[in-house]
Design a protein around this motif. Structure first.
Motif, short mmCIF file in Angstrom:
data_model
loop_
_atom_site.label_atom_id
_atom_site.label_comp_id
_atom_site.label_asym_id
_atom_site.label_seq_id
_atom_site.Cartn_x
_atom_site.Cartn_y
_atom_site.Cartn_z
N LEU B 174 0.81 -1.22 0.00
CA LEU B 174 0.00 0.00 0.00
C LEU B 174 0.85 1.27 0.00
N ILE B 200 -12.33 -6.59 6.31
CA ILE B 200 -11.12 -5.78 6.48
C ILE B 200 -9.98 -6.23 5.56
N VAL B 201 -9.74 -7.53 5.41
CA VAL B 201 -8.56 -7.96 4.63
C VAL B 201 -8.73 -7.72 3.13
N THR B 202 -9.98 -7.65 2.65
CA THR B 202 -10.17 -7.28 1.24
C THR B 202 -10.27 -5.77 1.08
N ASP B 203 -10.88 -5.08 2.05
CA ASP B 203 -10.94 -3.61 1.97
C ASP B 203 -9.53 -3.00 1.96
N LEU B 204 -8.59 -3.63 2.67
CA LEU B 204 -7.23 -3.10 2.67
C LEU B 204 -6.64 -3.13 1.26
N PHE B 205 -6.78 -4.25 0.55
CA PHE B 205 -6.22 -4.30 -0.82
C PHE B 205 -6.95 -3.37 -1.77
N ARG B 206 -8.22 -3.13 -1.49
CA ARG B 206 -8.98 -2.21 -2.32
C ARG B 206 -8.33 -0.82 -2.40
N ALA B 209 -5.92 -1.12 -5.25
CA ALA B 209 -6.59 -1.25 -6.55
C ALA B 209 -7.24 0.07 -6.96
N LEU B 212 -4.54 2.25 -8.29
CA LEU B 212 -4.05 1.79 -9.61
C LEU B 212 -5.06 2.09 -10.71
#
Lengths: 289, 289
Positions: B174, B200-206, B209, B212
């Motif tokens: 990030l 939380i663990v998918t919102d962090l990668f969002r 993305a 990008l």
């Protein structure tokens, strides 16, 4: 003598296989991942890995971060829904006339925003073997991917930062409280995180406190289980009521398979390298055709 | 001339104040925190910080990680429920006859296991000023603490790894997708994390993305908001229906106050250093009496 070369070029590693048809005949791996290279560094890194295997012009099919904007040559994302392996490959500039390189594009999703590079080739490899597959594909890793696959397309997908969080937290305050991985406390922690996902930031510190106060030695298992449980809580819409194809290296695949089976989810394990090679071979066949 | 010396000796920093009665007259800070020192290193580190202020035997009252097993001298945890500031101080061995050092103990909780060292002194400082306080005390930080305080005692408490996760994730994948902190996207992310803590663990990668794909520049605000939201989701039983005393440095305190007020929670902010000094002064008075 090598027919063609398959390359999985990720953020931190380069893996290359000499291929005869669809079968690998040799393999090399180096630590020259995308993050260690300038754009000018990719060709020398590839030649250092495979140059002594080249006896003439050779097709190289690559997937992964080498195709990102910060990579060798950008292969723009293909928006989902789309068949994995569709879209135009990037052709990076090369000086060595023996190299004929193509880098496959990744997939993107507009809402919620998400991206993948490399995993789409593994999903294409799964579909090359099982064209009728309909269900969820889980690709655990630094950034775990969950894809809903139907009618030959990736319909939607999500990324969880599970593996990266595990690596970061292993070097955190918790580093004093880890120990060996064991399945039973791992599964307990998966179950706890899935039933109480809102507690993750306090459950993580509890690992430290349980070690300090009670000498608890299950820290690695619990850390791993809390994070995998948080991933399964976040991706429930993908795996609930669907068969899950699980594509990964053996150790991480076994842990995820145990976690999913404990939830009653039917799991079909697949080897990651095999899926990558099948996906790259399918791309080669499609471009030749 | 110094009456006595107050010390907050944490994992990564040492802060010391020269005191006349309950009022600070000078302050020094060094980076010689507990994690940088062997047991033999504490006295030289303290003398380097305050030695030129000593003109005779001087009482030094310290709180924090200097009292841990890996610190200068172990001050065993006092189990809750207990008044903060109760328990026996540790008296570390010293060579310099001018130093008369006492290190206050932290608090522990058996179930779920949890520990604090330093924050109990800040809570004691709050109670020195407001002996009748009944509610939740939030001490945001590397390891945020939430305590339920009633009838002059810490009844129970929990620790969230919020600040440490923020620091770790700022250096993760990030790091390319951060930017300046702003309140509006911070509060949006707090609200999202509280209503969907399982993501939380998918919102962090969002965050990555969205940067990008869409050039989103709210990464720092969203990372901070997701983690604070996860903390508020985990600690809901502490703050729901209770007034919250918020003890922290100004910047982090303001962010937590905004997040809590957005949930309709009444918040009373307190300065962390002031609370520490009040707590150490109260301990000195109690031991003199």
């Amino acid at each position: 003598m090598t027919g063609w070369i398959a390359v999985d070029w990720g953020t931190s590693n380069l893996r290359a296989w000499g291929m005869e048809g669809d079968a690998p005949v040799w393999e090399v791996a180096t630590a020259e991942g995308m993050s260690t290279l300038d754009p000018e560094g990719f060709e020398p890194a590839l030649l250092a890995a495979v140059g002594d295997r080249l006896d003439g012009p050779t097709d190289v099919f690559a997937c992964g971060m080498a195709g990102s904007r910060q990579g060798w040559a950008e292969a723009p994302y293909v928006p989902v829904p789309a068949p994995p392996g569709s879209g135009d490959a990037a052709v990076p500039p090369v000086s060595d006339p023996r190299l004929r390189v193509r880098i496959l594009p990744g997939l993107s999703q507009a809402d919620p925003p998400d991206v993948m590079r490399g995993e789409e080739t593994q999903i294409a490899g799964l579909l090359a073997r099982e064209p009728e597959f309909d269900g969820a594909v889980c690709l655990p890793g630094t950034h775990s991917k969950w894809a809903h696959v139907s009618a030959g397309e990736v319909v939607s997908f999500r990324t969880a930062m599970t593996g990266e969080l595990f690596a970061l937290l292993k070097s955190s305050t918790l580093r004093h409280s880890l120990g060996e991985w064991e399945e039973a406390p791992f599964l307990d922690a998966v179950s706890e995180a899935m039933s109480r996902p809102e507690r993750i930031v306090t459950d993580l510190f509890r690992i430290r406190a349980a070690h300090l106060l009670d000498g608890d030695g299950t820290g690695t298992s619990r850390l791993s289980g809390l994070l995998v449980g948080a991933e399964l809580a976040a991706t429930r819409p993908w795996w609930l009521g669907r068969p899950v194809a699980l594509i990964g290296a053996e150790k991480v695949r076994d842990a995820y398979a145990a976690a999913l089976r404990a939830q009653g989810v039917p799991v079909m394990p697949h080897d990651a390298a095999t899926a990558t090679l099948r996906g790259l071979a399918a791309a080669r066949t499609a471009m030749a055709g």
